[in-house]
Enzyme design. Structure first.
Site: not given
Ligand code: PLP
Length: 385
Positions: A55, A107, A180, A205
């Protein structure tokens, strides 16, 4: 395992060789996957650094992070299980009461999370019209604004924001700039070199590029308290990228340059063919000289404009939806940046609360033959009227 960042070599070389990776014991060129969730302590019962529990981090994810950090020129990169978990970690790492300046259209997932923080009173969000630097400047509250969010080119009309100018506005008021640039990955735009403090990418992406991983990347120019808080958030929430997905991402990134060069070529061919088309109102692509952001985009992407463009059909929203339905090669799917071309009616996907042109179709152009893609769109447009 040997990972040798080698800045003087060109990004194409560094990417293709996954940072000149060779497994020392066997000489294997393909990097290994390390899936272990836990690590045995040493003979002295001390935890073996840096790996204790997955983790926190793992070797495969660290390797993928090293490739992105090298490409971005970053002090450090963190990979998350999705772009959204990376974006959420940034917002949650901000101190309570912090002020954030963000575009009004961006977004939709990130926008929704910002609106949630605003509604619950944890953060205060001010919006500016995407790309409007005067409005961004006017929204700043010097001393109180902690973060300025820029998405460039901006979904879904590909408005371009000058990153260096935005960095000046943010940093001039004591805030940090996060960009972004998912639509123009770091082989096109290196936001940290242009002045951003944090570079965000949905690695789902272009970075991965094969529509088989969700991942989010954050890269930072200078580490510090905010970065430590973001890393802690990832550990506490368990949103570190899984090693199998990190391995697929490494494999995908080795062809990033080739894919994006081809996608740019294809998108340009499509944009040029359909600009002024009798069945379209407009073609939105920063690579076209007619696009208002063309000059800034050319500077910020080294002329590699990427594979994202939008077309606005004549007729009504149904004409646009029918065009998407009539395509035979473009898949009617959300997401972007994969090797296969996608078409999406944005208004259907983003819902009524978002300010999107009802006739807008977003295209994510893949690596297929450009003429095949043009022919497919031609027949779909004619079938829809
Ligand atoms: C997809 C996307 C995101 C969110 O990333 P996920 O990997 O889907 O969670 C954020 N910003 C932009 C511009 C995107 O395209």
């Amino acid at each position: 395992m040997t990972i040798r960042p080698n800045r003087p070599l060109s990004p194409a070389t560094r990417l293709a060789q996954a940072l000149h990776h060779v497994e020392e014991r066997t000489g294997a060129l393909a990097p290994p996957i390390q899936p272990s969730s836990t690590y045995a302590r040493g003979a002295d019962y001390a935890p073996r650094q840096p790996y204790i529990y997955r983790r926190d981090s793992n070797e495969t994810t660290d390797h993928a992070e090293a490739i992105i950090a090298d490409l971005e020129g970053a002090a450090a990169t963190l990979l998350f299980a999705s772009g959204m978990s990376a974006a959420c970690a940034v917002l949650e790492a901000l101190p309570p009461g912090a002020h954030v300046v963000a575009p009004g259209v961006m977004y939709h997932g990130v926008l929704q999370q910002m609106q949630h923080h605003h509604a619950t009173g944890r953060l205060s969000i001010s919006h500016y019209p995407a790309g409007d630097l005067d409005a961004m400047q006017a929204a700043m509250r010097p001393g109180q604004t902690a973060l300025v969010w820029v998405e460039t080119p901006n979904n879904p009309d590909w408005t371009v924001t000058d990153i260096a100018a935005a960095a000046g506005i943010a940093q001039g008021a004591g805030a940090r700039l996060i960009t972004d640039c998912t639509a123009t990955p770091p082989c096109c735009t290196r936001a940290l070199e242009l002045g951003a403090d944090i570079s965000f990418h949905s690695a789902t992406k272009y970075l991965n590029g094969h529509s088989d991983v969700t991942a989010g990347a954050l890269s930072v120019r200078d580490t510090g308290a905010l970065w430590d808080a973001i890393a802690k958030m990832r550990t506490l929430q368990g949103t570190v990228l899984h090693s199998f997905d990190a391995w697929l991402l490494i494999r995908g990134m080795r062809t990033l340059m080739l894919r994006v060069a081809r996608q740019t070529e294809n998108a340009l061919a499509i944009a040029r063919h359909f600009e002024g088309h009798d069945l379209l109102q407009s073609v939105l692509y920063p690579g076209l000289p007619s696009h208002p952001g063309h000059a800034v985009a050319a500077r910020q992407t080294d002329g590699m404009f990427g594979g994202m463009l939008s077309i606005i059909t004549k007729g009504n929203a149904q004409t646009a939806i029918d065009t998407a339905r009539a395509c035979r090669l473009f898949y009617p799917a959300t997401s972007l940046g994969g090797v296969e071309s996608l078409i999406e009616h944005r208004k259907t996907v983003s819902g009524p609360g978002f300010d999107v042109h009802a006739n807008l179709l977003r295209l994510s152009v893949g690596i297929e033959d450009a003429q095949d893609l043009i022919d497919d769109l031609e027949q779909a447009l004619r079938a829809a009227v």
